[in-house]
Scaffold this active site. Sequence first.
Site, short mmCIF file in Angstrom:
data_model
loop_
_atom_site.label_atom_id
_atom_site.label_comp_id
_atom_site.label_asym_id
_atom_site.label_seq_id
_atom_site.Cartn_x
_atom_site.Cartn_y
_atom_site.Cartn_z
N CYS A 142 22.24 -4.93 27.81
CA CYS A 142 22.19 -3.37 28.21
C CYS A 142 22.64 -2.70 27.17
CB CYS A 142 22.95 -3.46 29.53
SG CYS A 142 22.81 -2.07 30.18
N ASN A 176 27.85 -3.50 18.38
CA ASN A 176 26.56 -3.40 18.23
C ASN A 176 25.93 -2.54 19.29
OD1 ASN A 176 26.60 -5.71 16.28
ND2 ASN A 176 26.75 -6.90 17.98
N HIS A 216 25.98 -2.95 22.26
CA HIS A 216 25.77 -3.38 23.54
C HIS A 216 26.83 -3.65 24.51
CE1 HIS A 216 22.68 -5.56 20.82
NE2 HIS A 216 21.96 -4.64 21.57
#
Lengths: 370, 418
Positions: free
Chosen positions: A304, A267, A269
């Site tokens: 993040c 994803n 991330h």
Amino acid sequence: MLKFSYCNATDLNQALVQCRFAGSFGPLSSRRRSPRAVVSCSRSNLTPIQAVLSCQQQVGSDPVESELGSLADRLRLGGLTEDGLSYKEKFIIRCYEVGINKTATIETIANLLQEVGGNHAQNVGFSRDGFATSPTMRKLHLIWVTARMHIEVYKYPAWSDVIEIETWCQNEGRIGTRRDWILKDVATGEVIGRATSKWVMMNEDTRRLQKVSDDVKEEYLVFCPREPRLAFPEENNKSLKKISKLEDPVQYSRLGLMPRRADLDMNQHVNNVTYIGWVLESMPEEIIDTHELQTITLDYRRECQRDDVVDSLTGPELAEGSEIHGTNGSATAITREDDLDCHQFLHLLRLSSDGQEINRGRTEWRKKRT
Amino acid sequence: MVATAATSSFFPITSSPDSIDSKNKKLGNGSTNLGGIKLKPSASSGSLQVKANAQAPPKINGTTVVMTPVEGFPSEDAASSLPPRTFINQLPDWSMLLAAMTTIFLAAEKQWMMLDWKPKRPDMLIDPFGIGRIVQDGLVFRQNFSIRSYEIGADRTASIETLMNHLQETAINHCKSAGLLGDGFGATPGMCRKNLIWVVTRMQVVVDRYPTWGDVVQVDTWVSASGKNGMRRDWLVSNSKTGEILTRASSVWVMMNKLTRRLSKIPEEVRGEIEPHFMNSDPVVAEDNRKLVKLDDSTAQYVRKGLTPRWSDLDVNQHVNNVKYVGWILESTPLGIVESHELCSMTLEYRRECGRDSVLQSLTAVSGVGNLGNMGEIECQHLLQLEEGSEIVRGRTQWRPKNAKSFGKMDQVPAQSA
């Protein structure tokens, strides 16, 4: 960290789990499965190496079972315990997983915890696809995200050591679920580490947290121990300790950390284990050289992404009533009267751009044994 | 030049008769071109030659233990074809071995019953946890790896870094299982006396297919001479179950004095130690001799600066692990290429090592599109250097479109149907 998409669409009751903490195990299927494998290594301390085969009962006509009966599955050195309520697997430490201390790094440990969590999920019939969710969760666009991760390592394994990790999950109050781990050295049988993690449910679209509804809870309770079983049963253990936010001015920092391609999951991330590495980046080198990490607790606040730039901040943690002793100009808090070899630190990871907190942590370090 | 802990060198292997795998038609007899030989897969029920130990073969993460056969024991290619009971009747002298065989087949029949297993003889080179073992006349080291979930890249296949980690692991385990890992550099006793170490100068990797999560790969590695004073270490990675070759790799090593940092010829005494362990074979990867150009700010199209080693990038000597360079090289490769293509070939020249305090930059230039007659293939040049200028690694990578094989088929689809 990427998850392997694996679709078991045949059985409606088969719930798939979505795991935010790459591979770690969230809610379970409502599908009742007889416990497979019965693997447990014998608890004797005698043998240097024990090979344990996982036994997978081939339930013949069950299409899901046969799908999962791939060579790797059948020969994986791990499986459910006899009561089906936890999962154990053995791992050998590879040379590239060993760091400057000639022992496995904390990131290696965290990766293995993640791996065994995911294997548990896969073993009971869940896929480890990052999008796997129970039908209810999928309908409501809900996913599990890690809220807290707490790892304690008493003795780091060295290259070619074999460790066994046992893991299980259970309900945690109204808002979350937890997964616990115990790590053992196969050669000696001693417990070399423990870990626990807490997960909460989040709406995928709004990114807001949500209570675990009863029907979702029902789906996974089936595979959880009935009685609460905690890796950290002792009262006031450190896994429950609140982490204060590190305030400016901070003593140590490392600014401008950026995710590498390998840090990103499907994803886009940042993988949870990467944060551990970032937290350690701002540790003072004199501690890294002389001490080893005994405990790390991370509270995950914000995710993040690839283009984010992160600052890592570290400062000593002051316990109530402790004194600061200045040594060579650097102040470290010595919080245990009897143990001058132990140091405790608070950490903060935040976005360079606007200072938003990504996660906060605390670590404890003990002096290296020479 | 980079010296890594995972260097492979030659050391006297304490060969026992048990390590001779003469009956298995695996890699030929040393003088054959390894590239052309199909690797016999260690399939799940195959090659269960047994040593005199009544224990069932342990399994790890999908690897099958191929127990090295007792010399003279008739080997079977397919375990299932051996009828244990008549065998027992015919060869009473081998009763202990046969008891072992029976145990194994019964276990196999029940599909991997759980057993506690202890190795009675550590020199048996049994491989319950993937430590690997010597095969092929004592010259080849073999180890199996299952692909773990955190080793998977963005497209759900093992990353190139994972593959290279496995190569490094087998190289170092080859040294270890041969009984010599003295100073961590795999130096022979003669080398240690003269302060000599192996350093890798060049590496070529060709990936035919990337394994996915849950696959078990078998890595074979061996060494040969490279010119008069060098050594070549080759690897062949295959799918443990199907035998399909996944990756081939070849690396070139030279000898260096670790104090003066100057290259050295191989001294005669060291030559005597290592040459018996060289396999006489052609490189498993055809050498790509094209010069690697040095990029600079004007020729590089993509630059990524500010790359710093993390603690977990360092090996026990506080040098950055070689495999991390590959990740950094890929940092400046345009995302578009990385997302639509997969790395099919890579050539690296190692110039210098770097440590904790280094700050690096990664430069990439796209040097060819649609080269080599292969539609859609892209070639890139790379440079990894310290920001103050010193070169760490030069590289060239080739990329093919993902699912290239299915693209091929599509070309043959008839253009139109009414």
